[in-house]
Design a protein around this motif. Structure first.
Motif, PDB file in Angstrom:
ATOM      1  N   ALA A  59     -64.383 -22.146 -28.753  1.00  0.00           N
ATOM      2  CA  ALA A  59     -63.854 -23.653 -28.204  1.00  0.00           C
ATOM      3  C   ALA A  59     -62.577 -24.059 -27.367  1.00  0.00           C
ATOM      4  O   ALA A  59     -62.492 -24.597 -26.966  1.00  0.00           O
ATOM      5  CB  ALA A  59     -63.253 -24.253 -29.344  1.00  0.00           C
ATOM      6  N   ALA A  60     -62.539 -22.625 -27.486  1.00  0.00           N
ATOM      7  CA  ALA A  60     -61.662 -22.582 -25.524  1.00  0.00           C
ATOM      8  C   ALA A  60     -61.145 -23.533 -24.519  1.00  0.00           C
ATOM      9  O   ALA A  60     -59.760 -23.840 -24.386  1.00  0.00           O
ATOM     10  CB  ALA A  60     -61.218 -21.220 -25.571  1.00  0.00           C
ATOM     11  N   ARG A  76     -44.791 -29.392 -24.063  1.00  0.00           N
ATOM     12  CA  ARG A  76     -44.233 -27.560 -24.925  1.00  0.00           C
ATOM     13  C   ARG A  76     -46.016 -27.583 -25.037  1.00  0.00           C
ATOM     14  O   ARG A  76     -46.565 -28.405 -26.372  1.00  0.00           O
ATOM     15  CB  ARG A  76     -44.075 -28.316 -26.570  1.00  0.00           C
ATOM     16  N   PRO A  77     -46.597 -26.765 -24.547  1.00  0.00           N
ATOM     17  CA  PRO A  77     -47.787 -26.613 -24.910  1.00  0.00           C
ATOM     18  C   PRO A  77     -47.945 -26.104 -26.448  1.00  0.00           C
ATOM     19  O   PRO A  77     -47.240 -25.578 -27.381  1.00  0.00           O
ATOM     20  CB  PRO A  77     -47.845 -25.362 -24.085  1.00  0.00           C
ATOM     21  N   LEU A  78     -49.632 -26.371 -26.661  1.00  0.00           N
ATOM     22  CA  LEU A  78     -49.844 -26.013 -28.033  1.00  0.00           C
ATOM     23  C   LEU A  78     -50.389 -24.864 -28.491  1.00  0.00           C
ATOM     24  O   LEU A  78     -50.892 -23.895 -27.700  1.00  0.00           O
ATOM     25  CB  LEU A  78     -51.282 -27.182 -27.566  1.00  0.00           C
ATOM     26  N   ARG A  79     -50.043 -24.097 -29.144  1.00  0.00           N
ATOM     27  CA  ARG A  79     -50.163 -23.145 -29.746  1.00  0.00           C
ATOM     28  C   ARG A  79     -51.107 -23.187 -30.908  1.00  0.00           C
ATOM     29  O   ARG A  79     -51.479 -23.532 -31.368  1.00  0.00           O
ATOM     30  CB  ARG A  79     -48.858 -22.815 -30.761  1.00  0.00           C
ATOM     31  N   ASP A  98     -58.496 -15.076 -21.968  1.00  0.00           N
ATOM     32  CA  ASP A  98     -58.267 -14.991 -20.004  1.00  0.00           C
ATOM     33  C   ASP A  98     -58.418 -16.346 -19.737  1.00  0.00           C
ATOM     34  O   ASP A  98     -57.905 -17.286 -18.599  1.00  0.00           O
ATOM     35  CB  ASP A  98     -59.950 -14.360 -19.949  1.00  0.00           C
ATOM     36  N   LEU A  99     -59.630 -17.017 -20.374  1.00  0.00           N
ATOM     37  CA  LEU A  99     -59.116 -18.515 -19.567  1.00  0.00           C
ATOM     38  C   LEU A  99     -57.694 -19.463 -20.035  1.00  0.00           C
ATOM     39  O   LEU A  99     -57.605 -20.324 -18.996  1.00  0.00           O
ATOM     40  CB  LEU A  99     -60.317 -19.589 -20.333  1.00  0.00           C
ATOM     41  N   LEU A 100     -57.403 -19.189 -21.402  1.00  0.00           N
ATOM     42  CA  LEU A 100     -55.967 -19.355 -21.327  1.00  0.00           C
ATOM     43  C   LEU A 100     -54.513 -20.160 -20.906  1.00  0.00           C
ATOM     44  O   LEU A 100     -54.071 -20.373 -20.872  1.00  0.00           O
ATOM     45  CB  LEU A 100     -56.310 -20.206 -23.273  1.00  0.00           C
ATOM     46  N   ARG A 101     -54.523 -18.253 -20.395  1.00  0.00           N
ATOM     47  CA  ARG A 101     -53.596 -17.481 -19.576  1.00  0.00           C
ATOM     48  C   ARG A 101     -53.583 -18.258 -18.879  1.00  0.00           C
ATOM     49  O   ARG A 101     -52.212 -18.768 -18.152  1.00  0.00           O
ATOM     50  CB  ARG A 101     -53.969 -16.044 -19.126  1.00  0.00           C
ATOM     51  N   VAL A 106     -51.775 -24.855 -23.178  1.00  0.00           N
ATOM     52  CA  VAL A 106     -51.784 -24.210 -24.239  1.00  0.00           C
ATOM     53  C   VAL A 106     -51.690 -22.774 -24.035  1.00  0.00           C
ATOM     54  O   VAL A 106     -51.027 -21.704 -22.822  1.00  0.00           O
ATOM     55  CB  VAL A 106     -53.520 -23.893 -24.515  1.00  0.00           C
ATOM     56  N   ALA A 107     -50.728 -21.926 -25.406  1.00  0.00           N
ATOM     57  CA  ALA A 107     -50.230 -21.037 -25.676  1.00  0.00           C
ATOM     58  C   ALA A 107     -51.454 -19.922 -26.544  1.00  0.00           C
ATOM     59  O   ALA A 107     -50.974 -20.784 -28.161  1.00  0.00           O
ATOM     60  CB  ALA A 107     -48.542 -21.214 -26.172  1.00  0.00           C
TER      61      ALA A 107
END
Length: 289
Positions: A59-60, A76-79, A98-101, A106-107
């Motif tokens: 689901a990333a 403030r990124p979503l953890r 890799d995508l979320l980097r 998003v963190a």
């Protein structure tokens, strides 16, 4: 038991303890609902107790698209914790990280996998790793393997499932006590998942469930050298006032040591244990404007 006035300084024992597993069974919240409610809650009265939002690794991309337009996440990124269930392919996990980097909103707080031959691939992702273990001889082998990785400097902790699923029988007090004992003896940190919706051990809707306070007290005693049979008795205890007294008697050093060991648990209904803790006077009182 009625609320006490105020709350003890030990309330920080619950800080960031409950990971938000809303999208997983039995909650099964749609991703858009889970993201919206999580962002609301992290600014709400239970913000201090809330851990990251747990998501299937697959689901990333969907979550990144949902979060990117929200101004709260830009500030403030979503953890999130990305999860692959035991036996699943690690490819979606690698692809998701890799995508979320490349998504600043998003963190990735952690990745969760099942123990197996290839779980160590996740250590190359440079994020904390949570490894779910089974029972019996396999559990001992898994915990030994995790301990070796920790000795080599990896940020890895064990995870154990406390609730039943169609393929996983509910682990009774002796089984959970054995996990706590084995994990603490190896000096490992751990997380739990499933079934910890209530603060005290009991039968809820004809289903046996472990209690959060029971686990906290049992973990404390395991760190003090108690062995599995004694831990099982604590996990089976149903005396609410006794468990509350035990938790509120912990000093700062106890809290620090306990939370370094028991780092969190996933719950698909994060408000379930938190509202019960509040009713017992173990969280700050909510205020209204």
């Amino acid at each position: 038991m009625s609320r006490s006035s105020g709350f003890p300084h030990q309330a920080r024992i619950f800080d960031h303890l409950v990971d938000d597993a809303a999208v997983f069974p039995p909650g099964l919240a749609p991703a858009d609902v889970a993201v919206r409610e999580h962002l609301d809650r992290r600014d709400g009265p239970y913000a201090a107790q809330l851990g990251p939002l747990l998501l299937p690794a697959s689901a990333a991309a969907e979550v990144a698209a949902l979060v990117a337009p929200d101004p709260r996440a830009s500030e403030r990124p979503l953890r999130v914790g990305l999860i692959v269930r035991p036996g699943g392919s690690l490819d979606p996990l690698v692809e998701g990280v890799d995508l979320l980097r490349d998504e600043p909103a998003v963190a990735v707080a952690s990745v969760d996998v099942g123990w197996g031959d290839d779980w160590r691939r996740t250590m190359d992702l440079r994020v904390p790793v949570v490894v779910e273990v089974g029972v019996g001889a396999e559990q001992q082998a898994a915990l030994d393997d995790i301990a070796r990785a920790v000795d080599d400097g990896a940020d890895v902790r064990a995870k154990f499932r406390t609730g039943q699923t169609p393929t996983w029988a509910w682990p009774d007090e002796a089984t959970l006590a054995g996990f706590l004992d084995a994990t603490v003896l190896r000096g490992l940190s751990f997380k739990l998942t499933g079934g910890l919706h209530h603060v005290v051990r009991g039968e809820y809707a004809d289903e046996a469930m472990h209690g959060l306070l029971n686990v906290l007290v049992a973990t404390h005693d395991a760190l003090d050298g108690a062995e599995a049979p004694d831990l099982a008795e604590l996990l089976a205890a149903t005396d609410v006032e006794h468990l509350v007294r035990r938790v509120t008697a912990l000093d700062d050093q106890d809290v620090d040591r306990l939370r370094a060991s028991f780092t969190g648990f996933g719950c698909c209904g994060v408000l379930d244990p938190l509202t019960e803790l509040e009713a017992l006077g173990l969280l700050p009182e909510r205020t209204t404007a």
